[in-house]
Design an enzyme around this catalytic site. Structure first.
Site, PDB file in Angstrom:
ATOM      1  N   ASN A  56       0.807  -1.217   0.000  1.00  0.00           N
ATOM      2  CA  ASN A  56       0.000   0.000   0.000  1.00  0.00           C
ATOM      3  C   ASN A  56       0.842   1.270   0.000  1.00  0.00           C
ATOM      4  O   ASN A  56       0.462   2.266  -0.608  1.00  0.00           O
ATOM      5  CB  ASN A  56      -1.002  -0.037   1.160  1.00  0.00           C
ATOM      6  CG  ASN A  56      -2.054  -1.096   0.906  1.00  0.00           C
ATOM      7  OD1 ASN A  56      -2.272  -1.511  -0.238  1.00  0.00           O
ATOM      8  ND2 ASN A  56      -2.707  -1.552   1.965  1.00  0.00           N
TER       9      ASN A  56
ATOM     10  N   CYS B 114     -10.295  -4.960  -4.173  1.00  0.00           N
ATOM     11  CA  CYS B 114     -11.048  -6.020  -3.481  1.00  0.00           C
ATOM     12  C   CYS B 114     -12.510  -5.627  -3.324  1.00  0.00           C
ATOM     13  O   CYS B 114     -12.819  -4.490  -2.934  1.00  0.00           O
ATOM     14  CB  CYS B 114     -10.442  -6.276  -2.108  1.00  0.00           C
ATOM     15  SG  CYS B 114      -8.873  -7.144  -2.174  1.00  0.00           S
TER      16      CYS B 114
END
Ligand code: EPZ
Length: 470
Positions: free
Chosen positions: A52, A145
């Protein structure tokens, strides 16, 4: 009639995948992980750079003139997708091993390849640097996701607070600076401390005219890592890691060198792997403060966790309370420094092997419980209602050799962290566990099968059609 966006006319040319000298084999969704358990792990595992952080910092290189060099960029399908997004904007992207060189001086369009943006949430973050540097941007609504609705309203309202005209049209967000020149600094309070919105607005404000104040922002370590990178590139950001960030805009930023911070979610996942298999392992590099909420929970459950070096941790899951089972605990996810939502599914897997009743509440994303039905296939006893799960753990019945009542089965990974939870459960389960759609897991875990095999697990990756990783 609004002035048409100029650079937009240069819609992203169909670009070849950038010359990423990475694995020849691209992970595909139709891969399968096979695990024979129960496993005992031992030894040391290396933690890769943060997925991330990498995604946000790769996007931020669009703010910089000249060349930027990033180290410890993990080799993941998500980071490759971000590389493709930058290339689709005609930035130069060169990768060798875990080092990436980016030069965005040649950027000639402000609409990245829609298909790539649709693959990853982080792809949308480029809207900030593109708008700030080039005065306009058009970015498709992101993918990532399927764990909740994941709107981008905070991004849009935040960019408007910096003087941009922002519209949602044909599934993409189109933005341009009102005065045709630069973003204008402003004040914006986020309704929710969104990581992505904080990072994107911070990048945009770095090149805005004046001082921007962002409040109720995310405090995640990845936000601090991004601010650190931007300040090294000539930005003036104060307060990253607190709930208020002050940014003095600069006319331009320059290339720099930066090492990505270790992945705290990967580190936490390996701590949980040791716990669920009642093993003792060492992990590094890791910053304990990045995963303190998890460490605290594991210690209450019966784990012994200690620093075994400057940036390494030893986790021993040999039960200290002598009754050979682990105590269950309750978890409610929340923004940092609260319990990370990205470790919720893996923690639930552990709790199915603990003693007593545990409760897990997911408060960050509204649809992050798809792993429950898969864990139940292994014999886990879980009652789910909405985003709250009650886990009926083990009683004292089981013997110490096989601490888990889970039994191997055929499972499907639904998303990245849910998939990781199934791997952990498979390590603890008796017999053979097969996890299909394992490509989800490789979106966030570099070489997870090799790393676990290195710790002694019996795990293989295979794929029905695509190439098999050597
Ligand atoms: C980042 O996602 C991470 N992804 C996620 O990791 C992580 O789960 C999440 O932060 C929380 O920690 C990346 O950094 C690429 P948010 P992000 O915006 O930025 C709502 C993983 O497994 N929201 O903090 O998308 C949103 O719907 C991934 O590695 C709005 O309502 O998360 C959610 O409920 C999964 N409006 C909440 O905020 C907005 O404009 C938190 O989302 C933006 C967000």
């Amino acid at each position: 009639m609004d002035k048409p966006l100029t650079l937009l006319n240069h819609i992203a040319p169909s670009f070849p995948v950038p010359t990423l000298h990475l694995h020849d084999q691209v992970q595909t969704l139709d891969q399968k992980l096979t695990i024979n358990g129960p496993s005992k792990l031992s030894g040391h595992v290396h933690i890769s750079g943060s997925k991330n952080s990498s995604l946000a910092i790769l996007a931020a290189t669009l703010c910089c003139s000249g060349t930027t060099k990033l180290r410890d960029v993990p080799n993941l399908s998500d980071t490759r997708a971000m590389g493709s997004i930058l290339s689709s904007l005609s930035a130069e992207v060169e990768v060798s091993g875990d080092e990436v060189l980016i030069n965005a001086d040649g950027v000639s369009c402000v609409e990245p390849c829609r298909d790539r943006v649709k693959e990853i949430r982080g792809g949308f973050f480029v809207i900030g640097p593109l708008l700030a540097r080039f005065g306009e941007a058009a970015v498709a609504l992101p993918g990532g996701c399927d764990i909740g609705s994941r709107p981008v309203d905070l991004f849009m309202r935040g960019l408007r607070a910096l003087g941009a005209i922002v519209e949602l049209r044909d599934g993409k967000v189109e933005a341009r600076v009102r005065n045709g020149r630069r973003l204008v600094a402003g004040k914006f309070r986020l309704d929710y401390p969104s990581v992505g919105a904080t990072e994107t607005l911070m990048m945009a404000a770095c090149l805005a005219d004046g001082v921007t104040i962002l409040s109720n922002v995310a405090k995640e370590p990845e936000v601090i890592d991004l601010a650190h990178f931007l300040n090294n590139s000539g930005a003036h950001i104060e307060g990253a890691g607190s709930s208020k960030i002050r940014i003095l805009g600069q006319s331009q930023l320059h290339g720099t060198e930066c090492t990505i911070t270790p992945d705290r979610i990967e580190a936490g996942t390996f701590l949980l792997a040791a716990a669920i298999t009642r093993s003792c392992i060492n992990i590094s590099p890791v910053f304990p403060s990045h995963i303190s909420s998890l460490v605290h929970k594991l210690q209450t459950a019966g784990c012994r966790i200690r620093r075994s070096g400057r940036d390494s941790l030893e986790v021993s899951a040999v039960c200290e309370n002598g009754d050979r089972v682990f105590r269950g605990f309750n978890v409610t996810t929340s923004p940092f420094p609260g319990f990370p939502t990205d470790l919720q599914p893996q923690t639930m897997a552990l709790l199915t092997t603990c003693n007593g009743l545990s409760r897990v509440e997911e408060s960050v994303f509204e649809r992050r419980m798809t792993h429950v039905q898969e864990l139940q296939k292994l014999g886990a006893r879980i009652d789910l209602s909405g985003s709250r799960a009650l886990i009926y753990g083990k009683e004292k019945a089981s013997c110490f050799l096989f601490p888990s009542a889970l039994v191997g089965s055929e499972l499907t990974a639904m998303d990245l962290r849910g998939g990781a939870a199934l791997v952990l459960a498979g390590l603890a389960a008796e017999g053979r566990t097969e996890i299909s759609a394992a490509g989800h897991i490789y979106r966030g875990y570099e070489d997870i099968d090799r790393k676990l095999a290195g710790l002694g697990a019996d795990i293989q990756i295979s794929s029905s059609t695509a190439s098999v990783l050597a």
